[in-house]
Each structure stands twice: as C-alpha cells, then as structure tokens.
Scaffold this active site. Structure first.
Site, mmCIF file in Angstrom:
data_model
loop_
_atom_site.group_PDB
_atom_site.id
_atom_site.type_symbol
_atom_site.label_atom_id
_atom_site.label_comp_id
_atom_site.label_asym_id
_atom_site.label_seq_id
_atom_site.Cartn_x
_atom_site.Cartn_y
_atom_site.Cartn_z
ATOM 1 N N HIS A 62 5.852 -2.957 -3.186
ATOM 2 C CA HIS A 62 7.298 -2.793 -3.125
ATOM 3 C C HIS A 62 7.816 -3.451 -1.861
ATOM 4 C CE1 HIS A 62 11.238 -1.178 -2.699
ATOM 5 N NE2 HIS A 62 10.896 -0.277 -1.790
ATOM 6 N N CYS A 103 12.085 3.581 -5.798
ATOM 7 C CA CYS A 103 11.322 2.346 -5.607
ATOM 8 C C CYS A 103 9.969 2.357 -6.316
ATOM 9 C CB CYS A 103 11.122 2.091 -4.128
ATOM 10 S SG CYS A 103 12.664 2.111 -3.180
ATOM 11 N N ASN A 141 15.483 -5.207 -0.055
ATOM 12 C CA ASN A 141 14.876 -4.115 -0.812
ATOM 13 C C ASN A 141 15.698 -3.866 -2.073
ATOM 14 O OD1 ASN A 141 14.081 -1.614 -1.843
ATOM 15 N ND2 ASN A 141 13.839 -0.660 0.159
#
Length: 351
Positions: free
Chosen positions: A276, A134, A307
C-alpha cells in the site's frame, strides 16, 4: 535482474505457491487502473497548511497526486478501471459472478456503489461495498479467491477506489498532503494451479482513533447549523501520523513475512513487492525489515499518486505491468493496511 529496454522481465520461476487442497484454484486474470486527469503538485497544497514542497517530500516522498473532477464520482472512476481489467482478463461483463468495491469515500451510506457499477457494466451480479480502508483491495482479493475456490462465483470483479479529495481537510497539516484520488481493479477467476496464496489478515480496533472520520454523521445532524457557519467542520478524515507510522513500520513487516511463509515460498522467489502506498519511508523500512533482495522491483507510486487508500495497490500493479517493470506470471507480495486498524497481505501470481 536486468532486461533490455521495452522488454518485459521473465519470472524467476524459483517458487511455487503452496497447494491448499481447494476444490479448484484461483488467480488474478487481469488488472486495470484509472488516474484522474488533474495533477496537483505540492505547491498547490502548502499554503493552507503552512508547509513546503521540501517538507512534504521529506516526510512522505510525495511530489504530486491526482484529484478527480468535482462531478467525477467513485463509480465513474471504478468503471474506467473495471473495464480495463475485464479487457485484460478477456472476460465479458455478463460473466461476472460477483462485484466487490473497496472504498470509504462513496458519499452515500446506502445504496452501495457496487450495484450501480455492476449496472453500468451491464451486469446483474450480486454486488457490495467493502469498508476496510487501505486494506480493502487485499480484503477483496481474499474474498474473491474464496468465492472462486468454493464455487459460488466463477469470475469476481474487485475494485479499489477512493475520492479522498472529498473527505480531506485542506487545512490539516497532518493529512492534507497525503491523499489522492484514483481507482484500480482486478478480475479473479479459476486456475489450474495456485495463483493466490493464503491471506494473512486481521484488525486492531483498539486503535480506531488513529485514522478516523472526525465526526459521526449523527453528530453532524445535531450540529448542522453550526457546521454551515464553520466551513472546516466537515467530517473529514483525520490521522495520528506518528501512531500510524510506528504501527505500519513495526507491525506490518511481520504480517508480510507471514504471507510469504504461508505461500510456501521465500523472499528470494518474489518478482515484485507491491505494498500500500502510504509513505515512502514506510515502504523503505518494510523492504529493509523483510531483507528483500535488491533485484526485486518495489512499487513507489506514492511519489506521483500519493495515498489513494484502497486503490493504491491495483494502480501500482497495473502501471508496473504496463511499463514492463514486473513480469506476467511472476510472484508479487501485496499488503494493505490502514484505518480500523486493519491489514491484509497475500502473495499472488501476476496476470
């Protein structure tokens, strides 16, 4: 800050990124994003994990996510986002000096996805994949910035892309609802003034088990026959949710603050905060810890995109610019964090 509907906000203009004395400066010249067509609501996820739409929303803020088609690859999605970023930047494919693709879901150990993406775009530039989960996009922006400043490339294409639906265990209550698919990209090039602040980044490999592929490919080779009999033996990505939540909430706000400080600005100077998209509660906790003013727009694409790992920051950036939620030329704090555990943050001038 209020603006008339349909009108892009103006940058605050109260902060200037610190001049590091580089031979030349760098900045993001354009961004692009791609969300697959298929929208998957929580209702489609809950039966396999004995959960509910309400539970998922309370735990993560997620209402829906996008899943790529079975025959849609990370390279396909990357191409869509990359072409949009190149067009936004006004850069032709033959001008690309390097291609960086941040992904952990390209299904081939080798070759990497980046060279094939470059070929599709009509480029023979050097190309490689970044495996930083990420944080991959922020890692890529930092590397691209250094390339431009150092003169090894004039224009660098950075892509964050994931097809996490291929590597998610649909029966894992702790992770099945979290992930989505998508791609985001940017073009980094030269600038007369500082456009990308110093990156604060690092890793903590002692916590490698917090987010990890359940089996190594070598382990899978030895037990492949058994794996065929047990359909849930696929080496999906697993996550120790509470461990990651605590690390993100308490560990990442100081990293974000360091990025603000190293950029030579104050939180009040920011025009956007684009973290993020891991969990709505993590995002809200970071906003509180950073004491961000109420007028600063905050990316919360987690609600409809879930996500998307390395893709989440550029996807959110592209949307916020397109919807005139944030101003071109403004200052944005972006931070990525995830499996490794790894993290990276920097303040950038919005294209």
């Amino acid at each position: 800050m209020t603006t008339a509907p349909g009108t892009a906000p103006q940058p605050k203009g109260t902060g200037t990124l610190v001049d590091t004395g580089a031979a030349r400066h760098s900045r993001i010249l354009g961004v692009g994003a791609y969300r697959p067509a298929r929208v998957v609501m929580n209702a489609e996820i809950v039966d396999k994990i004995d959960s509910s739409d309400e539970w998922i929303r309370e735990r993560s803020g997620i209402v829906s996510r996008h899943f790529a088609a079975p025959d849609e690859s990370v390279i396909d999605m990357s191409e869509h986002a990359a072409r949009q970023a190149l067009e936004h930047a006004g850069i032709a494919p033959e001008q690309i000096g390097f291609v960086l693709v941040a992904t952990v879901t390209h299904p081939y150990q080798t070759p990497a996805s980046a060279p094939e993406l470059a070929a599709r775009l009509g480029s023979t530039a050097p190309a490689l994949d970044i495996s930083a989960a990420c944080a991959g996009y922020c890692y890529g922006v930092a590397m691209a910035s250094d390339m431009v400043k150092g003169g090894s490339a004039d224009y660098v294409l950075v892509v964050g892309v994931e097809k996490l639906s291929d590597f998610t265990d649909p029966y894992d209550r702790g992770s099945a609802f979290i992930f989505g698919d998508g791609a985001g990209a940017c073009v980094v090039g030269p600038s007369d003034t500082p456009g990308i602040g110093p990156t604060v980044w690092g890793s903590d490999g002692t916590q490698r088990d917090a987010i990890t592929q359940k089996q190594a490919w070598t382990d899978l080779r030895e037990s492949w026959q058994d794996a065929q009999a047990d359909k849930n033996a696929w080496p999906a990505i697993g996550m120790a949710g509470q461990t990651v939540f605590r690390w993100a909430v308490w560990g990442m706000a100081p990293v974000a603050q360091q990025a603000i400080d190293k950029a030579g600005i104050k939180a009040d100077d920011l025009d956007a905060f684009i973290p993020h998209q891991a969990n709505i509660r993590i995002i809200d906790a970071m906003v509180k810890q950073l004491k961000l003013p109420a007028d600063i727009p905050v990316a919360r694409d987690i609600v409809t995109t879930a996500n998307t790992s390395a893709a989440s920051i550029p996807i959110a950036t592209t949307r916020m610019l397109a919807e005139k939620e944030i101003p071109s030329g403004g200052l944005a704090l972006q931070i990525g964090f995830g499996a490794g555990l790894v993290y990276a943050a920097q303040v950038v001038v919005l294209p």
